[in-house]
Design a protein around this motif. Structure first.
Motif, PDB file in Angstrom:
ATOM      1  N   ARG A 264       0.806  -1.220   0.000  1.00  0.00           N
ATOM      2  CA  ARG A 264       0.000   0.000   0.000  1.00  0.00           C
ATOM      3  C   ARG A 264       0.840   1.271   0.000  1.00  0.00           C
ATOM      4  N   GLN A 268       1.035   4.118  -2.878  1.00  0.00           N
ATOM      5  CA  GLN A 268       0.559   5.467  -2.569  1.00  0.00           C
ATOM      6  C   GLN A 268       1.666   6.491  -2.785  1.00  0.00           C
ATOM      7  N   ARG A 284      -5.001   9.005  -4.107  1.00  0.00           N
ATOM      8  CA  ARG A 284      -4.037   8.075  -3.518  1.00  0.00           C
ATOM      9  C   ARG A 284      -4.414   7.691  -2.093  1.00  0.00           C
ATOM     10  N   GLU A 286      -6.364   6.187   1.161  1.00  0.00           N
ATOM     11  CA  GLU A 286      -7.155   5.000   1.459  1.00  0.00           C
ATOM     12  C   GLU A 286      -8.251   5.362   2.457  1.00  0.00           C
ATOM     13  N   ASP A 304      -2.738   8.212   4.444  1.00  0.00           N
ATOM     14  CA  ASP A 304      -1.928   8.608   3.298  1.00  0.00           C
ATOM     15  C   ASP A 304      -0.665   7.741   3.274  1.00  0.00           C
ATOM     16  N   HIS A 305       0.210   8.033   2.305  1.00  0.00           N
ATOM     17  CA  HIS A 305       1.369   7.171   2.073  1.00  0.00           C
ATOM     18  C   HIS A 305       2.334   7.124   3.240  1.00  0.00           C
ATOM     19  N   ILE A 326      -7.215   3.359  -3.274  1.00  0.00           N
ATOM     20  CA  ILE A 326      -6.216   2.309  -3.407  1.00  0.00           C
ATOM     21  C   ILE A 326      -6.766   0.948  -3.029  1.00  0.00           C
TER      22      ILE A 326
END
Lengths: 447, 447
Positions: A264, A268, A284, A286, A304-305, A326
């Motif tokens: 993930r 991202q 991007r 989730e 977030d990432h 995502i």
């Protein structure tokens, strides 16, 4: 495959071979009907002149030569088509790796090298590829990766047989302390093979990317590769296939799957760096579930990432229509299939090394490699039980390893009185290699 | 710090406070002489009005109030300046986290919230920052991060006290299956605190980045943060500081260091994505040693961002003068200090959660947090031995935890008859917090 999204395109382009035309079946493969098992048994030697790319001449659906015994006892594969697509998305390749010697010319100042026609190292190669978005990427990978790997291994040359690899290919030290630097970095011969595998995946990925783009095609595949070389077994994995070692008293995973959760943040982050890939259709971020119109303007849980935790009640909404997240399979498919940006350089390849000489191998020790069609319905322990119950009673059967591969697949189809304990049936393509290790450790540990 | 390179800038800009002028000492700190230990004891309460950013009023070198006892028994820090720079590159902060309640307005359709002046949750906060390239980033981080964290925690609001966090801040379900989605994703209340920590680091990083750039300064710092909230201890780490739990029968690491090896691929990948950061002076490739003129044109072992192994014999040389590699400290310094590109979004923060209620804590169970100046010369086990030998004999001493912190630092200076077993002496800045857990589990588990 139940969760198709992590079959990303990571193995793009065949070297020299024509690509299947868009939306048409691949030219060299014949269709495999649903649940009709076929066998792959690779040929024992690599045809072709030394200058031509060598490739194993076996493909699961091209060479279903049931019952052929491999001279080098390489392993046995069975493949089954779940009819998700007209042609197999699972592809396999195996063969002998014939590595030629690199030699330097006589002039020290001008380094150049030649490839001698004689092999100086031989190894074995097995690979499973599970395509998504069609079989194109998997076919390209099955046709390409072993050639890339052979070239990378030949470039290492003598470094592969030295006790400690030299810092320079020529072997002479530019700096007297060169060996010390190599030692301080902990560089061993097996690190060169790992590096060759990683570079071969990288090269193959780039080639396939170019070929798919040129053919106007999309798609991707997973790859699980085993290489036996100089007494060691290298298992490289990218995707959700799996390899396990099964011995009398031991079941050892030799690979880890790439899961939606493990991938993930990587994906991202790619979307953060290359927002153009989102094409104003995706975010991007989730969310716990796919967003709806009612969510608009609310503060919804997200991550977030850079987050492993969840926070927080996000206040900046993406433009409507860009709510696909995502967690959606299509997000990943789109993202990975974008021909405008190769994602190859972000491959997180995992390579495991098994030292066969340290194992005191028994005749029934095997490695089982399979695509997710098998592992979705059978656990490592269930597979190990099936292996242990099958092999001892079939010691005299020369085809017992291939029959074991067949039996494992049949166990996922509710046949042969060997259904899974939960009675689960796989509706995915299934491919299995069974690699007997004893013959590997006996026959292929050197020149 | 012996390996300064992974003290990267990841915590950029103070919120509202003036920055030290370039190359000048920070305005609010007085210099600390070499090896003269000073104490930090944070004050018990956060001053300021509810609307003003609250901050702990203690800084290691601003408030060396030796011997003050904290009403909330927060922990004890000692700091020592190794005179690498005129002012401490190590900075610390601690204080009470006072989280106010968010409340929704009466109109359901138009969501808005107010912050009530009363605290509804309290926690405790400890942080160590170890600067590189000067103390600026560490000072900014010590002044900023707790405010960011408090804001993030207040934004979660009631979600933090619910058994299961709601998908929407308002608490009402937009979709009847919302709780089910939250459950399926395994989202727990502690994930919200983790997300708040991650977002606070992110926000603080961006602020410091802006402030440093505006002031024409460079530099960075590590951060190790512990937060005690509702019966759990959260330890967030980025860098090479370390926190360990020491109990009578247990030593448990609560953080993992970022090492050159753990960060190599991440930073090489950044250099691949943002080659402009290399400024034609560096290559992203790693070699066993720094390249020399004699290497030019040779095929040298290397590894790139996608490799865990080594290959190579690399054939494409960078332009001469761009041979500085990732193994060089200056490479990282330059890379991390570049004001033109914030690296904040690539922070790999690690957060560990310790459930204090599950531990059956004893009075002498402590967490030791320290910068690398301590860990370079003392192992976890050596620190645990020093803790266990000191505390039982000083049960009546109200200052025993601060004296323990002092003793640990002195052990790195070859003093007090407690040198390290190898007789090693630290020449780096050293900072230590000792946090007694028993009082945390007794006193701060709720409102």
């Amino acid at each position: 495959m139940s969760a198709g999204w992590f079959r990303r395109r990571f193995l793009p382009g065949v070297a020299g071979g024509p690509l299947p035309a868009p939306r048409s079946p691949r030219p060299r493969a014949s269709p495999v009907p649903y649940r009709r098992p076929r066998f792959l048994r690779g040929s024992g030697s690599c045809p072709g002149t030394p200058d031509a790319p060598r490739r194993p001449d076996a493909r699961p659906v091209r060479c279903p030569a049931r019952g052929r015994t491999l001279p080098w006892n390489a392993g046995y594969a069975e493949i089954i088509n779940a009819e998700k697509s007209e042609f197999n998305e699972d592809q396999a390749a195996c063969g002998k790796l014939c590595i030629r010697r690199c030699e330097f010319g006589p002039e020290e100042d001008q380094e150049w090298l030649t490839l001698c026609p004689e092999e100086f190292l031989t190894g074995h190669y097995w690979a499973l590829f599970d395509g998504h978005g069609g079989p194109a990427a998997a076919i390209l990978a099955a046709n390409t990766l072993h050639s890339c790997l052979r070239r990378q291994l030949e470039a290492i040359g003598e470094g592969m047989v030295a006790t400690q690899p030299p810092m320079h290919l020529s072997g002479h030290c530019v700096c007297p302390s060169d060996p010390q630097f190599v030692e301080e970095k902990g560089i061993r011969t097996e690190d060169l093979v790992i590096g060759a595998l990683e570079s071969a995946f990288q090269e193959c990925d780039e080639v396939i990317g170019r070929e798919l783009e040129a053919a106007g095609q999309v798609g991707g595949c997973t790859a699980l590769v085993a290489v036996s070389l100089k007494g060691k077994l290298y298992v490289a994995n990218a995707g959700d296939s799996r390899a396990i070692l099964v011995r009398r008293d031991e079941v050892r995973p030799l690979s880890s799957e790439f899961t939606p959760e493990s991938e993930r943040q990587r994906i991202q982050q790619l979307a953060f760096v290359y927002p153009e890939l989102l094409a104003d259709e995706f975010t991007r971020l989730e969310f716990p579930r796919r967003l709806k119109g009612d969510d608009l303007g609310q503060k919804v849980l997200f991550r977030d990432h850079y987050m492993s935790g969840w926070l927080g009640y996000w206040e900046h909404w993406p433009s409507p229509g860009a709510w696909e997240t995502i967690s959606s399979e299509s997000w990943i498919q789109t993202f990975n299939s974008s021909p405008s940006c190769s994602l190859s350089h972000r491959l997180n390849l995992q390579v495991t090394v098994l030292d066969l000489d340290q194992l005191e191998l028994q005749e029934e020790d095997v490695v089982v490699m399979a695509t997710d069609g098998l592992w979705d319905v059978l656990s490592n322990e269930q597979v190990a039980r099936l292996v242990r119950s099958f092999l001892p009673g079939n010691q005299e059967d020369p085809h017992r390893f291939s029959e074991l591969a067949q039996m494992l697949i049949h166990s996922t189809q509710g046949k042969d009185g060997n259904p899974t304990e939960e009675g689960q049936v796989s509706y995915d393509d299934v491919s299995v290699f069974v690699i007997p290790l004893y013959s590997q450790s006996q026959g292929s540990s050197g020149h």
